[in-house]
Design a protein around this motif. Sequence first.
Motif, PDB file in Angstrom:
ATOM      1  N   ASP A   6       0.829  -1.205   0.000  1.00  0.00           N
ATOM      2  CA  ASP A   6       0.000   0.000   0.000  1.00  0.00           C
ATOM      3  C   ASP A   6       0.862   1.253   0.000  1.00  0.00           C
ATOM      4  N   GLU A   7       1.912   1.253   0.806  1.00  0.00           N
ATOM      5  CA  GLU A   7       2.800   2.415   0.861  1.00  0.00           C
ATOM      6  C   GLU A   7       3.506   2.620  -0.469  1.00  0.00           C
ATOM      7  N   GLU A   8       3.960   1.521  -1.091  1.00  0.00           N
ATOM      8  CA  GLU A   8       4.637   1.638  -2.389  1.00  0.00           C
ATOM      9  C   GLU A   8       3.668   2.149  -3.449  1.00  0.00           C
ATOM     10  N   ARG A   9       2.440   1.664  -3.428  1.00  0.00           N
ATOM     11  CA  ARG A   9       1.449   2.117  -4.408  1.00  0.00           C
ATOM     12  C   ARG A   9       1.147   3.603  -4.204  1.00  0.00           C
ATOM     13  N   GLU A  10       0.998   4.015  -2.941  1.00  0.00           N
ATOM     14  CA  GLU A  10       0.738   5.420  -2.653  1.00  0.00           C
ATOM     15  C   GLU A  10       1.899   6.280  -3.125  1.00  0.00           C
ATOM     16  N   PHE A  11       3.113   5.810  -2.908  1.00  0.00           N
ATOM     17  CA  PHE A  11       4.296   6.550  -3.368  1.00  0.00           C
ATOM     18  C   PHE A  11       4.287   6.654  -4.886  1.00  0.00           C
ATOM     19  N   ASP A  12       3.968   5.554  -5.561  1.00  0.00           N
ATOM     20  CA  ASP A  12       3.948   5.564  -7.022  1.00  0.00           C
ATOM     21  C   ASP A  12       2.889   6.529  -7.545  1.00  0.00           C
ATOM     22  N   LEU A  13       1.712   6.578  -6.905  1.00  0.00           N
ATOM     23  CA  LEU A  13       0.665   7.497  -7.345  1.00  0.00           C
ATOM     24  C   LEU A  13       1.084   8.949  -7.139  1.00  0.00           C
ATOM     25  N   LYS A  14       1.696   9.235  -5.997  1.00  0.00           N
ATOM     26  CA  LYS A  14       2.179  10.603  -5.764  1.00  0.00           C
ATOM     27  C   LYS A  14       3.242  10.973  -6.785  1.00  0.00           C
ATOM     28  N   TRP A  15       4.113  10.030  -7.086  1.00  0.00           N
ATOM     29  CA  TRP A  15       5.177  10.291  -8.057  1.00  0.00           C
ATOM     30  C   TRP A  15       4.578  10.528  -9.451  1.00  0.00           C
ATOM     31  N   ALA A  16       3.583   9.725  -9.826  1.00  0.00           N
ATOM     32  CA  ALA A  16       2.969   9.866 -11.147  1.00  0.00           C
ATOM     33  C   ALA A  16       2.176  11.164 -11.241  1.00  0.00           C
ATOM     34  N   ASP A  17       1.443  11.509 -10.189  1.00  0.00           N
ATOM     35  CA  ASP A  17       0.662  12.742 -10.207  1.00  0.00           C
ATOM     36  C   ASP A  17       1.546  13.970 -10.245  1.00  0.00           C
ATOM     37  N   GLY A  18       2.736  13.864  -9.687  1.00  0.00           N
ATOM     38  CA  GLY A  18       3.633  15.012  -9.651  1.00  0.00           C
ATOM     39  C   GLY A  18       4.513  15.137 -10.875  1.00  0.00           C
ATOM     40  N   ALA A  19       4.302  14.316 -11.880  1.00  0.00           N
ATOM     41  CA  ALA A  19       5.145  14.361 -13.079  1.00  0.00           C
ATOM     42  C   ALA A  19       4.974  15.692 -13.796  1.00  0.00           C
TER      43      ALA A  19
END
Length: 85
Positions: A6-19
């Motif tokens: 869950d933490e990795e997925r949340e990190f990936d979503l934040k990273w993708a949204d901040g592109a």
Amino acid sequence: MSERDDEEREFDLKWADGAAHKEPSARARMLAARWKDNPPGPVPFRAEPEHRGSAGRSSWVSTVVVLGCVVAVIVLLGYVNLRPY
């Protein structure tokens, strides 16, 4: 799923949204390619109706039919309630 997933997925979503750059959708790419050679003409916000005569009449006719049915049901229910048994 574990908490770590869950933490990795949340990190990936934040990273993708901040592109900084987001790739356009397939439809946007298709329209851009099509409009490159043949751009669309101007389209008014609200087009003028082409044939207004029968469209205006049909809405009144349907309104009268609906109201007539409502009145008929009210009269029928009143008749049923007033009839002696």
